[in-house]
Write an enzyme that holds these catalytic residues in place. Structure first.
Site, mmCIF file in Angstrom:
data_model
loop_
_atom_site.group_PDB
_atom_site.id
_atom_site.type_symbol
_atom_site.label_atom_id
_atom_site.label_comp_id
_atom_site.label_asym_id
_atom_site.label_seq_id
_atom_site.Cartn_x
_atom_site.Cartn_y
_atom_site.Cartn_z
ATOM 1 C CD GLU A 118 -2.864 -1.129 2.401
ATOM 2 O OE1 GLU A 118 -4.053 -1.330 2.157
ATOM 3 O OE2 GLU A 118 -2.448 -0.935 3.548
ATOM 4 C CB CYS B 257 3.058 7.302 3.660
ATOM 5 S SG CYS B 257 3.586 6.086 4.860
ATOM 6 C CB CYS C 267 7.052 -5.516 8.722
ATOM 7 S SG CYS C 267 8.496 -4.894 9.615
ATOM 8 C CB CYS D 216 6.207 -3.286 16.304
ATOM 9 S SG CYS D 216 7.899 -2.964 15.780
ATOM 10 C CB CYS E 30 2.925 -2.271 13.836
ATOM 11 S SG CYS E 30 3.034 -2.015 12.045
ATOM 12 C CB CYS F 160 1.110 5.643 11.816
ATOM 13 S SG CYS F 160 1.559 7.284 11.390
HETATM 14 N N1 SAH Z 1 9.118 0.051 9.899
HETATM 15 C C1 SAH Z 1 9.474 1.401 10.052
HETATM 16 C C2 SAH Z 1 8.659 2.364 9.213
HETATM 17 C C3 SAH Z 1 7.148 2.158 9.094
HETATM 18 S S1 SAH Z 1 6.071 2.465 10.408
HETATM 19 C C4 SAH Z 1 9.372 1.804 11.504
HETATM 20 O O1 SAH Z 1 8.844 1.050 12.288
HETATM 21 O O2 SAH Z 1 9.880 2.870 11.836
HETATM 22 C C5 SAH Z 1 5.763 4.213 10.592
HETATM 23 C C6 SAH Z 1 5.495 4.594 12.059
HETATM 24 O O3 SAH Z 1 4.174 4.232 12.513
HETATM 25 C C7 SAH Z 1 6.458 3.928 13.019
HETATM 26 O O4 SAH Z 1 6.932 4.822 13.962
HETATM 27 C C8 SAH Z 1 5.573 2.876 13.647
HETATM 28 O O5 SAH Z 1 6.099 2.443 14.858
HETATM 29 C C9 SAH Z 1 4.279 3.632 13.785
HETATM 30 N N2 SAH Z 1 3.119 2.757 14.060
HETATM 31 C C10 SAH Z 1 2.995 1.427 13.807
HETATM 32 N N3 SAH Z 1 1.773 0.987 14.200
HETATM 33 C C11 SAH Z 1 1.118 2.052 14.692
HETATM 34 C C12 SAH Z 1 -0.212 2.233 15.212
HETATM 35 N N4 SAH Z 1 -1.073 1.233 15.265
HETATM 36 N N5 SAH Z 1 -0.559 3.476 15.617
HETATM 37 C C13 SAH Z 1 0.313 4.514 15.504
HETATM 38 N N6 SAH Z 1 1.560 4.392 15.010
HETATM 39 C C14 SAH Z 1 1.964 3.174 14.612
HETATM 40 FE FE1 SF4 Z 2 7.570 -3.344 10.993
HETATM 41 FE FE2 SF4 Z 2 5.399 -2.129 11.900
HETATM 42 FE FE3 SF4 Z 2 7.484 -2.519 13.536
HETATM 43 FE FE4 SF4 Z 2 7.663 -0.712 11.550
HETATM 44 S S1 SF4 Z 2 6.287 -0.623 13.328
HETATM 45 S S2 SF4 Z 2 9.187 -2.284 12.129
HETATM 46 S S3 SF4 Z 2 6.408 -1.740 9.965
HETATM 47 S S4 SF4 Z 2 6.193 -4.139 12.592
#
Ligand code: SAH
Ligand code: SF4
Length: 403
Positions: A125, A138, A145, A149, A152, A376
């Site tokens: 996406e 974005c 991934c 996390c 996420c 995000c």
């Molecule tokens: N993988 C990379 C870049 C993509 S995520 C990273 O983790 O930095 C972009 C941002 O959105 C990151 O800071 C991530 O931690 C945050 N993010 C992920 N899930 C989220 C959620 N459910 N609500 C708000 N931010 C979130």
């Molecule tokens: Fe991967 Fe989501 Fe963690 Fe970013 S925040 S490293 S996209 S699992």
């Protein structure tokens, strides 16, 4: 090399492993070579390999480069300074692709999300966020991934593959198409900024992300300044110095917690590269200074990382490493099955105030595109959602059968 469509889907090889996918040179089913995403040198070489004399290859690659990245042209017959007689020769051997658009959605706040599909049927996406004074694209770096996390949605995807440089720069090309921004011009653009904050961990797909961003920054092509590009990492420490040296864009770091216990839990990569190690790598990041500060992203999770003590500790840590820093507080964006809630608005502003008082700017990010799951951490491909639902159904049936 086998055609992309024959490539087996790659299971996640473990929480921390990178995805060992070979470099680009994608062979299409029809045997033609996709010119999108090739470096200048690779473009010239492709023409030479197809039989052009060295001088011809050099000239044609220059012309093609201009048509592809400055004019946004994908049809060889429209390339008016290339002899008509050569158009069929080019079309038989090459294409200039765009990602296939499966679905395009628009949020009530103007945010746009595209679901894209690769030739081997992988979905990813991209999101465009318009603002009064800028427009931010974005961009995704991987399908899924590997890092899991816990807050996420992308991290819950089972299948992962690196996007090629062509697929990464292809997102920018497609956005330019959709916004009608060809030819490339320095003034009055809608698409002004790029953030590598879509699906995936960009530093686990370093070469392709670097090559794609080089194309995005090329002065004779898309010509976006490195100051308007931000790469976000969850903290792949060993790749950070190279990111600074070889790409040189702004850095954002997904910190999200200030104690080992909490960060180990919510950003599992922390078990490999801890907070102190990460902050030391930030302090050494080439190009970071007060004019170009590092952004620390901090997702606000109710009862998990949002106490006053956490805010004080955040200030202490950023000061200890003398980091030219700003903090971006991200209200948690919910998704189906998530175990977290967003902190209350009062908690978020109390947290922000403490960081501000510590001398570090800490704005709260306004969630965008939540109604279309474009905010995000809400990105996950539709096909994957389906197969996951399918899996859940199968699991439930199994449970029922077991009685
Ligand atoms: N993988 C990379 C870049 C993509 S995520 C990273 O983790 O930095 C972009 C941002 O959105 C990151 O800071 C991530 O931690 C945050 N993010 C992920 N899930 C989220 C959620 N459910 N609500 C708000 N931010 C979130
Ligand atoms: Fe991967 Fe989501 Fe963690 Fe970013 S925040 S490293 S996209 S699992």
């Amino acid at each position: 090399m086998a055609a992309m469509t024959d490539a087996p889907l790659m299971p996640i090889p473990g929480h921390f492993d990178t995805v060992p996918v070979p470099r680009a040179a994608v062979v299409r089913e029809d045997g033609r070579v996709d010119l999108l995403g090739l470096t200048r040198e690779q473009l010239r070489q492709s023409l030479a390999d197809a039989g052009l004399e060295p001088k011809q290859a050099k000239l044609r690659s220059k012309q093609l480069w201009h048509w592809i990245y400055n004019r946004g042209v994908t049809d060889f017959t429209l390339m008016s300074d290339i002899a008509k007689a050569q158009h069929p020769w080019l079309s038989e051997r090459f294409v200039v692709s765009r990602p296939e658009v499966v679905e395009a959605q628009v949020s009530s706040d103007g945010t746009r999300k595209w679901l894209l599909r690769s030739p081997d049927a992988q979905d990813y996406e991209m999101v465009f966020i318009p603002d009064a004074d800028r427009g931010t694209l974005c961009v995704s770096s991987q399908v899924g991934c590997t890092l899991n996390c816990t807050f996420c949605y992308t991290g819950t995807m089972r299948l992962v593959r690196n996007l090629t440089a062509g697929e990464i720069v292809g997102q920018v090309m497609l956005a330019r198409d959709a916004l009608g921004e060809w030819p490339s011009q320095p003034e009055g653009r809608m698409l002004t900024n790029i953030v590598m904050m879509g699906m995936g961990e960009p530093l686990y797909n370093f070469d392709n992300v670097r090559d794609a961003l080089k194309l995005v920054m090329d002065n004779e092509g898309l010509a976006l300044s490195k100051r308007r590009i931000t790469l976000s990492t969850s903290g792949v420490v060993p790749m950070m110095a190279r990111a600074g040296e070889e790409i040189g864009v702004n850095l954002a770091v997904s910190l999200h917690a200030v104690t080992k216990e909490v960060r180990d839990e919510i950003v599992p990569l922390n078990r490999k590269y801890g907070i102190e190690e990460l902050l030391a790598a930030c302090a050494a990041y080439p190009g970071a200074n007060n004019a170009r500060r590092i952004t620390f992203e901090y997702v606000m999770l109710k009862g998990k990382n949002d106490r006053d003590e956490d805010a004080h500790e955040l200030v202490r840590l950023l000061r200890k490493y003398k980091l030219p820093a700003k903090v971006n507080l991200i209200p948690f964006n919910p998704w189906p099955g998530a175990d977290y809630e967003c902190s209350t608005p009062e908690r978020v502003s109390a947290f922000s105030d403490i960081v501000f008082q510590g001398g570090i700017s800490a704005p709260v990010r306004r969630p965008r595109g939540r109604d279309i799951m474009a905010a995000c951490g809400q990105l996950k491909s539709a096909a994957e959602r389906k197969s996951r639902a399918e899996l859940d159904r199968l699991a439930a049936e199994k449970q029922a059968a077991l009685g």
